[in-house]
Write an enzyme that holds these catalytic residues in place. Structure first.
Site, PDB file in Angstrom:
ATOM      1  N   LEU A  71      66.566  79.741  39.568  1.00  0.00           N
ATOM      2  CA  LEU A  71      67.733  77.894  39.645  1.00  0.00           C
ATOM      3  C   LEU A  71      67.232  78.010  40.861  1.00  0.00           C
ATOM      4  CD1 LEU A  71      70.375  78.304  37.625  1.00  0.00           C
ATOM      5  CD2 LEU A  71      67.862  77.111  36.855  1.00  0.00           C
ATOM      6  N   GLY A  72      67.053  79.137  42.297  1.00  0.00           N
ATOM      7  CA  GLY A  72      67.248  78.472  43.472  1.00  0.00           C
ATOM      8  C   GLY A  72      67.287  80.102  44.468  1.00  0.00           C
ATOM      9  N   GLY A  74      69.390  85.234  49.487  1.00  0.00           N
ATOM     10  CA  GLY A  74      68.895  86.048  48.094  1.00  0.00           C
ATOM     11  C   GLY A  74      68.476  84.418  46.405  1.00  0.00           C
ATOM     12  N   VAL A 117      69.141  82.847  42.763  1.00  0.00           N
ATOM     13  CA  VAL A 117      70.560  82.281  41.704  1.00  0.00           C
ATOM     14  C   VAL A 117      69.496  82.705  40.679  1.00  0.00           C
ATOM     15  CG1 VAL A 117      71.962  80.720  40.650  1.00  0.00           C
ATOM     16  CG2 VAL A 117      71.624  81.904  43.370  1.00  0.00           C
ATOM     17  N   LYS A 119      73.274  86.672  40.576  1.00  0.00           N
ATOM     18  CA  LYS A 119      72.488  86.519  42.039  1.00  0.00           C
ATOM     19  C   LYS A 119      72.503  87.802  42.566  1.00  0.00           C
ATOM     20  CE  LYS A 119      76.495  83.026  43.243  1.00  0.00           C
ATOM     21  NZ  LYS A 119      76.937  82.200  44.598  1.00  0.00           N
ATOM     22  N   ASP A 149      82.419  80.013  53.477  1.00  0.00           N
ATOM     23  CA  ASP A 149      81.402  79.096  53.761  1.00  0.00           C
ATOM     24  C   ASP A 149      81.723  77.913  53.337  1.00  0.00           C
ATOM     25  OD1 ASP A 149      79.086  77.426  54.570  1.00  0.00           O
ATOM     26  OD2 ASP A 149      77.643  79.616  53.464  1.00  0.00           O
TER      27      ASP A 149
END
Length: 506
Positions: A17-18, A23, A25, A39, A133
Site C-alpha cells: 500500500l505504501g 519500510g 505497509v 508493516k 511523531d
C-alpha cells in the site's frame, strides 16, 4: 527493488500500500482470514543489532497501549531477516487528506478530534510509551471517531538517525522545540504536537508554517505559533500546549479534563464522548477500483497508495510507511456505498454502554453548519430564563425504532450569566439534562431520558459560567417512544416547551 515476500510470519501479503523511511505497509490476511495492516521494516534497519534490540522492546510496549482512540498493535516479530509489525485496520481517511480536500474541521467534529487525540495520548502515556511523531497523517478518521496510529514507532530508528531520514525522528512542522533541538523527548512533546495538530485541523495550516527542515526547526524553537482563525473555545488550551517550556504544558490527562470540564476523566469515558459527538465523513467514490488478490482493490502500478480521484477524500492507503503514518483502511467494496447517517454509530455506541455516566462535549463553541441532519426541521425560539435571554435551537430529533435521540443548542443572547448546570436535571446536584422530556400527543406521562445503571444517557453539563454570547450543544437519548408518534413537544423545564417538533425517521 525486489518485491516483498508473499508471506511474513503467518500473514499473507496481498499487496503493498505504501512505503516510508522505515519500510513498507502491506494489506495482509491473518490466519483467521481477516484483514490486517503489516508493516515490514527496511532490511538495512533490521540488520542492525541495535534496531533488533529496540524493535522487540518498543513493539512490546506498544502492545500494552489500551485500544481507546488508537489503532492497536496486534503482533510483531521477525521472519528471517524481515522485522514486521501488525496493526488493526482503521476504515477511514487520514486527517491530512481530509483537511486538504475538504478544508478545516468545525463544530462537533473538531471538538471530538481534540478529545479523541488527547484520549489516545493519555492511553499511550499510561502504557509508558511516547508517540514522538504525532501528525495529521498519523490520525485516521474512522466512522466512529479519530484513531491515532504509529505510536512509539519513530523511536525504533534510534537517536543516531538523521532528522531528514523520512521523519524517523519526527515531522518538523509538528515536533516540539526540545525534539527539534535533539533533546530528550517526553510525553510533553506529544502534547506540543497535539497543539500543532489541532491548529492544522481547525485552520488548515500548521502553527509554524511550512518550508524546509532548517526553516521549520528555527520557527518551532524561536517563533510564537500562528493561531489566527482557530476556534476560540480551543485556542487557550492549544496555546498552553504549545508553550516552549515542556514543564508548563498540560499533560494529556489535563487536556482531557479541560476539554470535558471535569476532573480525572477516564479514557473509556472520553472515548464514548468522542463516539457520540463524531459525525462520519462521507467518502465519494468515482467507480469501482481494480481488483487484486482475493478481491482486494489494487493501486496503479508504482503508485503505492490510494487511487481515489483528486477532489474526494482518499481511504487511508498508506500516505507513508512505518514511522510515517501509514496504516491502511479496510478494503473498499466495489458496490456504491449508501450515505452513512451520523447517528447510527452514535446510537449504537450509546446503547452498547452498560455503565458509566453519560457525558458529552459541553464545550462552548461557535455556531457551525451541519448541526442538524438533512430532513430535520430546524426549530428555534428565544426565552427569558435563568436571569438572561436564551436562544434554543433543536438541531435534530431522530429515531431508530423506539429509540429517539434529541440534540439541541442553547445560546446566551442576553446580558447576564445563566449557569445551566443543576438547572436541567432532577435537582441542584444533578448537572445532567435528565429533566428534559418528550411529550407525545395523547400520552399522559412524559418520556424522560433513558438510564444505564442509574446514569442518564444524556449530557452532563460542567459547572462553569454561561455568559453572554456563549453557546453549548446538548443531547439526550429516549427509549420506548411509540413508533407511530411523528411529533412531540419537548419540555426543557426552565427553558420552556418547544412545541410540535417533528421526529425524523432513519
Amino acid at each position: 527493488m525486489e518485491s516483498p515476500p508473499a508471506q511474513v510470519g503467518p500473514y499473507v501479503l496481498l499487496r503493498k500500500l505504501g512505503e516510508g523511511g522505515m519500510g513498507f505497509v502491506h494489506l495482509a490476511r491473518d490466519p483467521s482470514g481477516g484483514h490486517v495492516a503489516v508493516k515490514t521494516m527496511r532490511p538495512e534497519l533490521a540488520a542492525r543489532e541495535e534496531f533488533r534490540r529496540r524493535f522487540g522492546k518498543e513493539a512490546e510496549a506498544a502492545r500494552r497501549v489500551a485500544r481507546f482512540c488508537t489503532a492497536p498493535v496486534l503482533d510483531a516479530g521477525f521472519d528471517g531477516g524481515t522485522a514486521y509489525l501488525v496493526t488493526e485496520y482503521v476504515d477511514g481517511p487520514d486527517l491530512a487528506e481530509v483537511v486538504r480536500q475538504r478544508g478545516p474541521l468545525t463544530g462537533s467534529n473538531l471538538e471530538a478530534l481534540a478529545v479523541g487525540v488527547a484520549t489516545a495520548l493519555a492511553a499511550i502515556h499510561q502504557a509508558g510509551v511516547v508517540h514522538r511523531d504525532l501528525k495529521p497523517s498519523n490520525v485516521l478518521l474512522s466512522p466512529v471517531g479519530p484513531r491515532v496510529i504509529d505510536f512509539g514507532i519513530a523511536q525504533l530508528a534510534g537517536p543516531e538517525a538523521p532528522l531528514t531520514l523520512a521523519h524517523s525522528m519526527g515531522t518538523p512542522a509538528y515536533m516540539s522545540p526540545e525534539q527539534a533541538k535533539g533533546e530528550q523527548v517526553t510525553p510533553a512533546g506529544d502534547v506540543f504536537a497535539w497543539g500543532s495538530l489541532m491548529t492544522f485541523a481547525g485552520t488548515g495550516r500548521p502553527p509554524f508554517g511550512s518550508g524546509g527542515v532548517a526553516e521549520l526547526v528555527y520557527r518551532v524553537v524561536n517563533h510564537a505559533p500562528l493561531l489566527d482563525g482557530l476556534d476560540e473555545s480551543l485556542r487557550p488550551l492549544v496555546e498552553r500546549a504549545l508553550d516552549k517550556d515542556p514543564a508548563r504544558r498540560p499533560t494529556a490527562q489535563q487536556l482531557l479534563d479541560r476539554l470535558l470540564g471535569r476532573a480525572e476523566v477516564r479514557v473509556d469515558t472520553a472515548t464514548k464522548v468522542v463516539t457520540d459527538r463524531w459525525t462520519p465523513l462521507p467518502r465519494p467514490h468515482a467507480g469501482p477500483p481494480p481488483q487484486g488478490p482475493a478481491g482486494v482493490p489494487t493501486s496503479p502500478a508504482g503508485s503505492g497508495g490510494s487511487q481515489t480521484p483528486v477532489g474526494s477524500p482518499a481511504p487511508h492507503a498508506a500516505a507513508g510507511g512505518p514511522g510515517q503514518g501509514a496504516l491502511p483502511h479496510a478494503p473498499a467494496s466495489t458496490a456504491p456505498r449508501p450515505r452513512r447517517r451520523w447517528w447510527v454509530p452514535v446510537l449504537t455506541a450509546v446503547l452498547a454502554a452498560v455503565a458509566g455516566v453519560g457525558v458529552t462535549l459541553a464545550v462552548v463553541r461557535p455556531w457551525g453548519p451541519g448541526a442538524g441532519e438533512p430532513g430535520t426541521p430546524e426549530t428555534v425560539q428565544t426565552v427569558e430564563a435563568l436571569d438572561s435571554k436564551l436562544e434554543i435551537r433543536v438541531d435534530a430529533l431522530v429515531r431508530q425504532g423506539g429509540t429517539v435521540r434529541l440534540q439541541w443548542t442553547v445560546k446566551n443572547v442576553g446580558e447576564e450569566n445563566a449557569p445551566l448546570a443543576g438547572e436541567l436535571g432532577g435537582g441542584a446536584l444533578d448537572n445532567t439534562v435528565s429533566r428534559v422530556n418528550l411529550v407525545p400527543p395523547g400520552v399522559g406521562a412524559p418520556i424522560y431520558p433513558a438510564r444505564d445503571d442509574g446514569a442518564c444517557r444524556c449530557t452532563q453539563i460542567p459547572y462553569a459560567p454561561f455568559t453572554s454570547g456563549q453557546r453549548v450543544q446538548l443531547f439526550a437519548i429516549y427509549e420506548n417512544v411509540p413508533e407511530d408518534v411523528e411529533r412531540v413537544d419537548i419540555d426543557m423545564g426552565p427553558l420552556g416547551v418547544v412545541k410540535n417538533v417533528a421526529i425524523t425517521a432513519a
